[in-house]
Motif scaffolding. Sequence first.
Motif, mmCIF file in Angstrom:
data_model
loop_
_atom_site.group_PDB
_atom_site.id
_atom_site.type_symbol
_atom_site.label_atom_id
_atom_site.label_comp_id
_atom_site.label_asym_id
_atom_site.label_seq_id
_atom_site.Cartn_x
_atom_site.Cartn_y
_atom_site.Cartn_z
ATOM 1 N N ALA A 32 83.204 69.379 -43.711
ATOM 2 C CA ALA A 32 82.822 67.876 -43.998
ATOM 3 C C ALA A 32 81.103 68.199 -44.786
ATOM 4 O O ALA A 32 80.986 67.507 -45.756
ATOM 5 C CB ALA A 32 82.191 66.824 -42.486
ATOM 6 N N ARG A 33 80.599 69.390 -44.142
ATOM 7 C CA ARG A 33 79.454 69.866 -45.034
ATOM 8 C C ARG A 33 79.852 70.556 -46.193
ATOM 9 O O ARG A 33 79.098 70.161 -47.045
ATOM 10 C CB ARG A 33 78.918 70.896 -43.893
ATOM 11 C CG ARG A 33 78.162 70.147 -43.026
ATOM 12 C CD ARG A 33 76.979 71.631 -42.526
ATOM 13 N NE ARG A 33 77.065 71.328 -41.006
ATOM 14 C CZ ARG A 33 75.248 70.861 -41.103
ATOM 15 N NH1 ARG A 33 74.878 70.469 -41.870
ATOM 16 N NH2 ARG A 33 74.677 70.223 -40.237
ATOM 17 N N SER A 34 81.482 70.674 -46.242
ATOM 18 C CA SER A 34 81.209 71.219 -47.204
ATOM 19 C C SER A 34 82.091 70.448 -48.339
ATOM 20 O O SER A 34 81.824 70.334 -49.863
ATOM 21 C CB SER A 34 82.927 72.441 -47.999
ATOM 22 O OG SER A 34 83.526 72.700 -48.875
ATOM 23 N N GLU A 35 82.335 69.007 -48.048
ATOM 24 C CA GLU A 35 82.548 68.476 -48.896
ATOM 25 C C GLU A 35 81.450 66.928 -49.202
ATOM 26 O O GLU A 35 81.238 67.009 -50.866
ATOM 27 C CB GLU A 35 83.591 66.833 -48.263
ATOM 28 C CG GLU A 35 84.425 67.015 -47.635
ATOM 29 C CD GLU A 35 86.236 66.385 -47.425
ATOM 30 O OE1 GLU A 35 84.738 65.455 -46.175
ATOM 31 O OE2 GLU A 35 86.810 66.770 -46.925
ATOM 32 N N LEU A 36 80.208 67.741 -47.965
ATOM 33 C CA LEU A 36 78.542 66.432 -48.670
ATOM 34 C C LEU A 36 78.478 67.583 -49.881
ATOM 35 O O LEU A 36 77.402 67.378 -50.651
ATOM 36 C CB LEU A 36 78.072 66.900 -47.522
ATOM 37 C CG LEU A 36 78.647 65.160 -46.468
ATOM 38 C CD1 LEU A 36 78.026 65.966 -45.230
ATOM 39 C CD2 LEU A 36 78.903 64.511 -47.185
ATOM 40 N N LEU A 44 73.969 61.539 -52.055
ATOM 41 C CA LEU A 44 73.410 62.208 -51.039
ATOM 42 C C LEU A 44 72.636 60.895 -50.171
ATOM 43 O O LEU A 44 72.908 60.368 -49.132
ATOM 44 C CB LEU A 44 73.629 63.110 -50.093
ATOM 45 C CG LEU A 44 74.210 64.276 -50.532
ATOM 46 C CD1 LEU A 44 73.278 65.990 -50.528
ATOM 47 C CD2 LEU A 44 75.139 64.530 -49.235
ATOM 48 N N TYR A 45 71.846 60.522 -51.317
ATOM 49 C CA TYR A 45 70.920 59.679 -50.768
ATOM 50 C C TYR A 45 71.078 58.182 -50.277
ATOM 51 O O TYR A 45 71.034 56.643 -48.994
ATOM 52 C CB TYR A 45 69.392 59.641 -51.784
ATOM 53 C CG TYR A 45 68.505 58.233 -51.480
ATOM 54 C CD1 TYR A 45 67.652 58.476 -50.914
ATOM 55 C CD2 TYR A 45 68.574 56.982 -51.882
ATOM 56 C CE1 TYR A 45 66.397 58.325 -50.281
ATOM 57 C CE2 TYR A 45 67.948 55.984 -51.445
ATOM 58 C CZ TYR A 45 66.484 56.675 -50.417
ATOM 59 O OH TYR A 45 65.263 55.665 -50.290
ATOM 60 N N GLY A 52 71.997 54.108 -42.179
ATOM 61 C CA GLY A 52 70.689 53.642 -42.581
ATOM 62 C C GLY A 52 69.344 55.076 -41.656
ATOM 63 O O GLY A 52 69.053 55.145 -40.437
ATOM 64 N N ILE A 53 69.829 56.072 -42.569
ATOM 65 C CA ILE A 53 68.988 57.286 -41.775
ATOM 66 C C ILE A 53 67.923 57.327 -42.404
ATOM 67 O O ILE A 53 68.040 56.964 -42.875
ATOM 68 C CB ILE A 53 69.726 58.567 -42.021
ATOM 69 C CG1 ILE A 53 71.493 58.443 -41.665
ATOM 70 C CG2 ILE A 53 69.172 60.343 -41.786
ATOM 71 C CD1 ILE A 53 72.001 59.631 -42.296
ATOM 72 N N ALA A 54 66.668 57.486 -40.870
ATOM 73 C CA ALA A 54 65.654 57.190 -40.789
ATOM 74 C C ALA A 54 64.929 58.575 -41.866
ATOM 75 O O ALA A 54 65.188 59.038 -41.869
ATOM 76 C CB ALA A 54 64.907 57.141 -40.390
ATOM 77 N N GLY A 55 63.873 58.062 -42.695
ATOM 78 C CA GLY A 55 63.107 59.426 -43.316
ATOM 79 C C GLY A 55 63.673 60.144 -44.181
ATOM 80 O O GLY A 55 63.178 61.183 -44.803
ATOM 81 N N ASP A 66 72.404 67.648 -44.326
ATOM 82 C CA ASP A 66 71.685 67.683 -42.251
ATOM 83 C C ASP A 66 72.118 66.777 -41.649
ATOM 84 O O ASP A 66 73.427 66.015 -40.239
ATOM 85 C CB ASP A 66 70.950 68.630 -42.273
ATOM 86 C CG ASP A 66 70.841 69.888 -42.061
ATOM 87 O OD1 ASP A 66 72.536 71.013 -42.500
ATOM 88 O OD2 ASP A 66 70.295 70.434 -42.302
ATOM 89 N N ALA A 67 71.362 65.404 -41.998
ATOM 90 C CA ALA A 67 71.809 64.100 -41.298
ATOM 91 C C ALA A 67 73.161 63.436 -41.999
ATOM 92 O O ALA A 67 73.635 62.696 -40.597
ATOM 93 C CB ALA A 67 70.595 63.271 -42.201
#
Length: 80
Positions: A32-36, A44-45, A52-55, A66-67
């Motif tokens: 998953a990280r590799s794809e991201l 990513l944003y 709904g990731i805060a911050g 990471d998030a």
Amino acid sequence: MRKPEAKRKTTDKKAPPKAARASATTRDQGRARSELRQLSKTELYQRATEQGIAGRSKMNREELIDALAPARHRRNKSAA
């Protein structure tokens, strides 16, 4: 006429040991990280917004990864 077969020992298909399950989980997280990592910061944003990731507006590219990456033992910050 067919002879009745002797009862065979069946090998129970059990879940893999914890170590094997953990490594499979780690592999999935790595994939998953590799794809991201192939996505732009904008992409990513957008995903962070959808989840709904805060911050997220203050995060850099690595923090967004990471998030977004599935965490094995993610804890709430308020629980710590």
